[in-house]
Design a protein around this motif. Structure first.
Motif, PDB file in Angstrom:
ATOM      1  N   GLU A 121       0.859  -1.192   0.000  1.00  0.00           N
ATOM      2  CA  GLU A 121       0.000   0.000   0.000  1.00  0.00           C
ATOM      3  C   GLU A 121       0.885   1.227   0.000  1.00  0.00           C
ATOM      4  OE1 GLU A 121      -2.810   1.861   3.304  1.00  0.00           O
ATOM      5  OE2 GLU A 121      -3.852   0.229   2.231  1.00  0.00           O
ATOM      6  N   LEU A 122       0.533   2.187  -0.860  1.00  0.00           N
ATOM      7  CA  LEU A 122       1.361   3.369  -1.062  1.00  0.00           C
ATOM      8  C   LEU A 122       0.503   4.621  -0.978  1.00  0.00           C
ATOM      9  CD1 LEU A 122       3.971   4.813  -2.084  1.00  0.00           C
ATOM     10  CD2 LEU A 122       3.216   4.285  -4.411  1.00  0.00           C
ATOM     11  N   ASN A 123       0.924   5.561  -0.125  1.00  0.00           N
ATOM     12  CA  ASN A 123       0.302   6.891  -0.072  1.00  0.00           C
ATOM     13  C   ASN A 123       1.113   7.814  -0.976  1.00  0.00           C
ATOM     14  OD1 ASN A 123      -1.541   5.953   1.800  1.00  0.00           O
ATOM     15  ND2 ASN A 123      -0.360   6.672   3.555  1.00  0.00           N
ATOM     16  N   LEU A 124       0.482   8.303  -2.024  1.00  0.00           N
ATOM     17  CA  LEU A 124       1.215   9.064  -3.031  1.00  0.00           C
ATOM     18  C   LEU A 124       0.526  10.389  -3.306  1.00  0.00           C
ATOM     19  CD1 LEU A 124       3.637   8.876  -5.013  1.00  0.00           C
ATOM     20  CD2 LEU A 124       2.031   8.003  -6.718  1.00  0.00           C
ATOM     21  N   ASN A 125       1.309  11.462  -3.233  1.00  0.00           N
ATOM     22  CA  ASN A 125       0.819  12.794  -3.580  1.00  0.00           C
ATOM     23  C   ASN A 125       1.238  13.132  -5.008  1.00  0.00           C
ATOM     24  OD1 ASN A 125      -0.105  13.060  -0.941  1.00  0.00           O
ATOM     25  ND2 ASN A 125       1.786  14.056  -0.261  1.00  0.00           N
ATOM     26  N   GLY A 126       0.408  13.887  -5.679  1.00  0.00           N
ATOM     27  CA  GLY A 126       0.719  14.301  -7.040  1.00  0.00           C
ATOM     28  C   GLY A 126      -0.157  15.458  -7.459  1.00  0.00           C
ATOM     29  N   SER A 127      -0.066  15.812  -8.721  1.00  0.00           N
ATOM     30  CA  SER A 127      -0.858  16.924  -9.249  1.00  0.00           C
ATOM     31  C   SER A 127      -1.197  16.652 -10.709  1.00  0.00           C
ATOM     32  CB  SER A 127      -0.078  18.242  -9.139  1.00  0.00           C
ATOM     33  OG  SER A 127       1.137  18.152  -9.861  1.00  0.00           O
ATOM     34  N   GLY A 128      -2.345  17.099 -11.097  1.00  0.00           N
ATOM     35  CA  GLY A 128      -2.726  17.008 -12.505  1.00  0.00           C
ATOM     36  C   GLY A 128      -3.234  15.655 -12.920  1.00  0.00           C
ATOM     37  N   SER A 129      -2.338  14.654 -12.998  1.00  0.00           N
ATOM     38  CA  SER A 129      -2.732  13.359 -13.529  1.00  0.00           C
ATOM     39  C   SER A 129      -2.058  12.227 -12.763  1.00  0.00           C
ATOM     40  CB  SER A 129      -2.383  13.263 -15.021  1.00  0.00           C
ATOM     41  OG  SER A 129      -0.982  13.320 -15.206  1.00  0.00           O
ATOM     42  N   LEU A 130      -2.678  11.061 -12.857  1.00  0.00           N
ATOM     43  CA  LEU A 130      -2.142   9.828 -12.281  1.00  0.00           C
ATOM     44  C   LEU A 130      -2.275   8.741 -13.336  1.00  0.00           C
ATOM     45  CD1 LEU A 130      -1.051   8.151  -9.903  1.00  0.00           C
ATOM     46  CD2 LEU A 130      -3.434   7.803  -9.171  1.00  0.00           C
ATOM     47  N   ASN A 131      -1.132   8.162 -13.729  1.00  0.00           N
ATOM     48  CA  ASN A 131      -1.118   7.186 -14.815  1.00  0.00           C
ATOM     49  C   ASN A 131      -0.390   5.917 -14.392  1.00  0.00           C
ATOM     50  OD1 ASN A 131      -2.179   8.656 -17.446  1.00  0.00           O
ATOM     51  ND2 ASN A 131      -0.894  10.127 -16.362  1.00  0.00           N
ATOM     52  N   PHE A 132      -0.739   4.809 -15.056  1.00  0.00           N
ATOM     53  CA  PHE A 132      -0.140   3.510 -14.777  1.00  0.00           C
ATOM     54  C   PHE A 132       0.343   2.882 -16.080  1.00  0.00           C
ATOM     55  CE2 PHE A 132      -3.079   4.322 -11.351  1.00  0.00           C
ATOM     56  CZ  PHE A 132      -2.398   3.898 -10.229  1.00  0.00           C
ATOM     57  N   ILE A 133       1.374   2.067 -15.939  1.00  0.00           N
ATOM     58  CA  ILE A 133       1.865   1.269 -17.061  1.00  0.00           C
ATOM     59  C   ILE A 133       1.526  -0.183 -16.769  1.00  0.00           C
ATOM     60  CG2 ILE A 133       3.909   0.516 -18.326  1.00  0.00           C
ATOM     61  CD1 ILE A 133       5.112   3.268 -17.723  1.00  0.00           C
ATOM     62  N   PRO A 134       0.780  -0.857 -17.645  1.00  0.00           N
ATOM     63  CA  PRO A 134       0.296  -2.216 -17.364  1.00  0.00           C
ATOM     64  C   PRO A 134       1.411  -3.259 -17.495  1.00  0.00           C
ATOM     65  CG  PRO A 134      -0.358  -1.562 -19.563  1.00  0.00           C
ATOM     66  CD  PRO A 134       0.319  -0.368 -18.966  1.00  0.00           C
ATOM     67  N   MET A 135       2.151  -3.464 -16.419  1.00  0.00           N
ATOM     68  CA  MET A 135       3.288  -4.379 -16.465  1.00  0.00           C
ATOM     69  C   MET A 135       2.861  -5.838 -16.362  1.00  0.00           C
ATOM     70  SD  MET A 135       5.598  -2.129 -16.879  1.00  0.00           S
ATOM     71  CE  MET A 135       6.926  -3.304 -16.972  1.00  0.00           C
ATOM     72  N   GLY A 136       1.712  -6.128 -15.775  1.00  0.00           N
ATOM     73  CA  GLY A 136       1.292  -7.511 -15.592  1.00  0.00           C
ATOM     74  C   GLY A 136       0.807  -8.157 -16.872  1.00  0.00           C
ATOM     75  N   LYS A 137       0.954  -9.491 -16.924  1.00  0.00           N
ATOM     76  CA  LYS A 137       0.370 -10.216 -18.045  1.00  0.00           C
ATOM     77  C   LYS A 137      -1.148 -10.025 -18.043  1.00  0.00           C
ATOM     78  CE  LYS A 137       4.024 -13.673 -17.719  1.00  0.00           C
ATOM     79  NZ  LYS A 137       4.342 -15.086 -17.427  1.00  0.00           N
ATOM     80  N   GLY A 177      -4.561   6.298 -17.561  1.00  0.00           N
ATOM     81  CA  GLY A 177      -4.921   6.816 -16.246  1.00  0.00           C
ATOM     82  C   GLY A 177      -5.946   7.920 -16.336  1.00  0.00           C
ATOM     83  N   VAL A 178      -5.897   8.833 -15.362  1.00  0.00           N
ATOM     84  CA  VAL A 178      -6.887   9.893 -15.261  1.00  0.00           C
ATOM     85  C   VAL A 178      -6.176  11.232 -15.140  1.00  0.00           C
ATOM     86  CG1 VAL A 178      -7.047   9.642 -12.740  1.00  0.00           C
ATOM     87  CG2 VAL A 178      -8.924  10.706 -14.000  1.00  0.00           C
ATOM     88  N   ASN A 179      -6.711  12.213 -15.827  1.00  0.00           N
ATOM     89  CA  ASN A 179      -6.212  13.581 -15.764  1.00  0.00           C
ATOM     90  C   ASN A 179      -7.297  14.444 -15.135  1.00  0.00           C
ATOM     91  OD1 ASN A 179      -4.707  15.882 -16.098  1.00  0.00           O
ATOM     92  ND2 ASN A 179      -5.133  16.095 -18.274  1.00  0.00           N
ATOM     93  N   LEU A 180      -6.951  15.123 -14.057  1.00  0.00           N
ATOM     94  CA  LEU A 180      -7.922  15.959 -13.340  1.00  0.00           C
ATOM     95  C   LEU A 180      -7.884  17.352 -13.952  1.00  0.00           C
ATOM     96  CD1 LEU A 180      -6.950  14.829  -9.733  1.00  0.00           C
ATOM     97  CD2 LEU A 180      -8.718  13.874 -11.210  1.00  0.00           C
ATOM     98  N   ILE A 181      -8.803  17.617 -14.835  1.00  0.00           N
ATOM     99  CA  ILE A 181      -8.785  18.877 -15.576  1.00  0.00           C
ATOM    100  C   ILE A 181     -10.058  19.661 -15.299  1.00  0.00           C
ATOM    101  CG2 ILE A 181      -7.406  17.888 -17.430  1.00  0.00           C
ATOM    102  CD1 ILE A 181     -10.018  17.855 -19.104  1.00  0.00           C
ATOM    103  N   GLU A 182      -9.970  20.957 -15.578  1.00  0.00           N
ATOM    104  CA  GLU A 182     -11.160  21.793 -15.631  1.00  0.00           C
ATOM    105  C   GLU A 182     -11.592  21.865 -17.090  1.00  0.00           C
ATOM    106  OE1 GLU A 182     -11.128  25.233 -12.501  1.00  0.00           O
ATOM    107  OE2 GLU A 182      -9.197  25.185 -13.506  1.00  0.00           O
TER     108      GLU A 182
END
Length: 492
Positions: A260-276, A337-342
């Motif tokens: 479990e990871l608590n992560l701060n960021g801004s704008g967008s959160l994206n993932f790279i699908p490393m799993g099969k 992922g998701v981009n939090l935009i106006e």
């Protein structure tokens, strides 16, 4: 959309009725005095009767003034661009302190090994016979393995932070991930000596500054604390490393993990699908998410909430299941992922409004020209220029106010001030409250029409084009009531 179309129809009909009202009022009032006005006009104009007093000449002058006003319009667009860039730089500074756009890649299991290579060469000896010479070399490599199954759940909590008049969209997230690495077939690596005690797992992050907790990575039954390190397995430049000194050989059992990871960021959160097989679910309290990347999620978007779920298989991506040493494939091309935009911020709305400035000035000048022709009131080109400057200053006022308050309120204040100023000036020219009231009503309808267009993101071009086409038709209909050649002859 139906409501907006209805409002647009009402505005256009209002425009039609007001124009018809102008025609009926003016022509009715001037019908009985037409002959006397013509004679008096000829007497007065003959004194200075030349081409400079004709409608044609005034039309050229007004067209020239409109071209001149393109210069301050360009200055307004440049000012908007400058303020927008300054806002972006300020937001970037806020993000640097909190955490930038986050891209998560992994986890990836890396196992160092030594490969024994036997090279056989046939060498010619002095007695002209060939002898076989065997050379043994050892090479160090790393085998990188992607998870067999990877499941990620994200609870996203966005918030708006202000630095002066500038606003940044930041977020806190709780990222839970679990999965497993499948057994590897060591038969494919017969001449390789795997160093299991040096194996490690890496998780790539674009900005380690956003990590908000100590990360305990559970591998099998063991909990290991992750550390930041710069290793090179092609996953990411910035990584969390989980050293696996006590794992069993993967040819014996499946390796399970969770964290479990608590992560701060801004704008967008994206993932790279490393799993099969990669499953990612994101839920958050934000009403305007933009889902990015090459994979479409199953999503639910409500007023202040959204949820999205992606399911990606290994043949949907261009990432290999295993690779040796550094991966040369650009794995970020498969991110999602998701981009939090106006959807439409006030700088975009100001820019779109300023692009309509020339059309707005043209329509206002056309209204003044028709009032001038129908009422026999002479308006000097300098007065047209002053009206045009007032219309341009509307956009400067709108930009400065929208940086401080809501755009809708800023538009209301700016339009009221501009319409009031032009109306008072028109009253001083026409000396007629009815004509000034008609002119003010047309300006109000015009500003209301353009406001509706500015609020639209997908239908702005369609509504603007249709509305302007109808307005042009109305102007053409009204203009056919005027004999421009006859009025030029009267002036000459």
């Amino acid at each position: 959309m139906l409501i907006l179309c209805a409002i647009l129809s009402i505005l256009i009909l209002g425009f039609v009725f007001i124009f018809v009202w102008i025609l009926r009022t003016v022509f009715k009032g001037n019908k009985n005095n037409l002959s006397t006005n013509n004679s008096s006009n000829m007497k007065t104009t003959n004194k200075s009767g030349d081409f400079t007093q004709s409608i044609t000449f005034k039309g050229f002058i007004i067209a020239f003034l409109m071209l001149i006003l393109l210069i301050p319009q360009g200055m307004i667009l440049g000012l908007i661009k400058e303020r927008k860039q300054r806002s972006a730089k300020t937001i970037e500074k806020i993000n640097e302190k909190w955490g930038s756009d986050q891209v998560i890649a992994g986890p990836i299991l890396s196992i160092p090994y030594t490969e024994k290579k036997t090279n056989i060469e046939m060498l010619k000896s002095s007695d002209e016979k060939y002898k076989k010479q065997e050379t043994i070399t050892y090479e160090d490599h790393e085998l990188n393995i992607t998870p067999d199954e990877l499941t990620i759940r994200v609870d996203l909590h966005p918030e708006e932070k202000y630095y002066g008049i500038y606003k940044a969209i930041l977020y806190q997230s709780i990222i839970s991930m679990k999965g497993n690495f499948n057994k590897i077939n060591t038969e494919n690596y017969k001449d390789c000596d795997f160093k299991w005690e040096e194996a490690y797992i890496t998780i790539g992050l674009s900005d380690l500054k956003g990590i908000g907790n100590q990360i305990d990575f559970k591998v099998g039954e063991e909990r290991i604390i992750a550390e930041a390190n710069n290793v090179c397995n092609g996953c990411s430049d910035k990584q969390l490393v989980i050293a696996l000194s006590n794992i069993k050989e993967l040819n014996e059992d499946v390796l399970f993990f969770e964290s479990e990871l608590n992560l701060n960021g801004s704008g967008s959160l994206n993932f790279i699908p490393m799993g099969k097989s990669t499953q990612v679910e994101i839920v958050g309290n934000w009403g305007t998410p933009n889902f990015t990347g090459g994979f479409s999620p199953e999503s639910v978007v409500e007023k202040d909430y959204f949820s999205a779920k992606w399911s990606v298989l290994n043949f949907n991506r261009n990432i290999p299941d295993t690779w040796i040493d550094t991966n040369t494939i650009d794995i970020e091309e498969t991110s999602f992922g998701v981009n939090l935009i106006e959807p439409v911020n006030h700088y975009q709305q100001n820019e779109r409004a300023a692009k309509y400035a020339f059309i707005f000035i043209a329509l206002t000048f056309v209204v003044f020209i028709f009032v001038e022709l129908l009422t026999k009131k002479q308006i000097h080109p300098v007065q047209y220029l002053l009206i045009g400057i007032a219309l341009i200053l509307f956009y400067s006022l709108l930009l400065s106010l929208s940086e401080q308050i809501n755009f809708s309120i800023a538009y209301l204040i700016s339009s009221i001030v501009t319409i009031g100023l032009i109306s008072v000036y028109a009253q001083s020219i026409f000396k007629d409250k009815k004509q000034t009231g008609i002119l003010s009503s047309l300006l109000i309808l015009s500003y209301l029409f353009f406001y509706i267009i500015l609020q639209q993101e997908d239908f702005a071009l369609l509504m603007g084009s249709v509305g302007l086409f109808i307005i042009l038709g109305i102007i053409m209909f009204v203009s056919k009531k005027i004999d421009f050649y006859k009025r030029d002859e009267l002036n000459d």
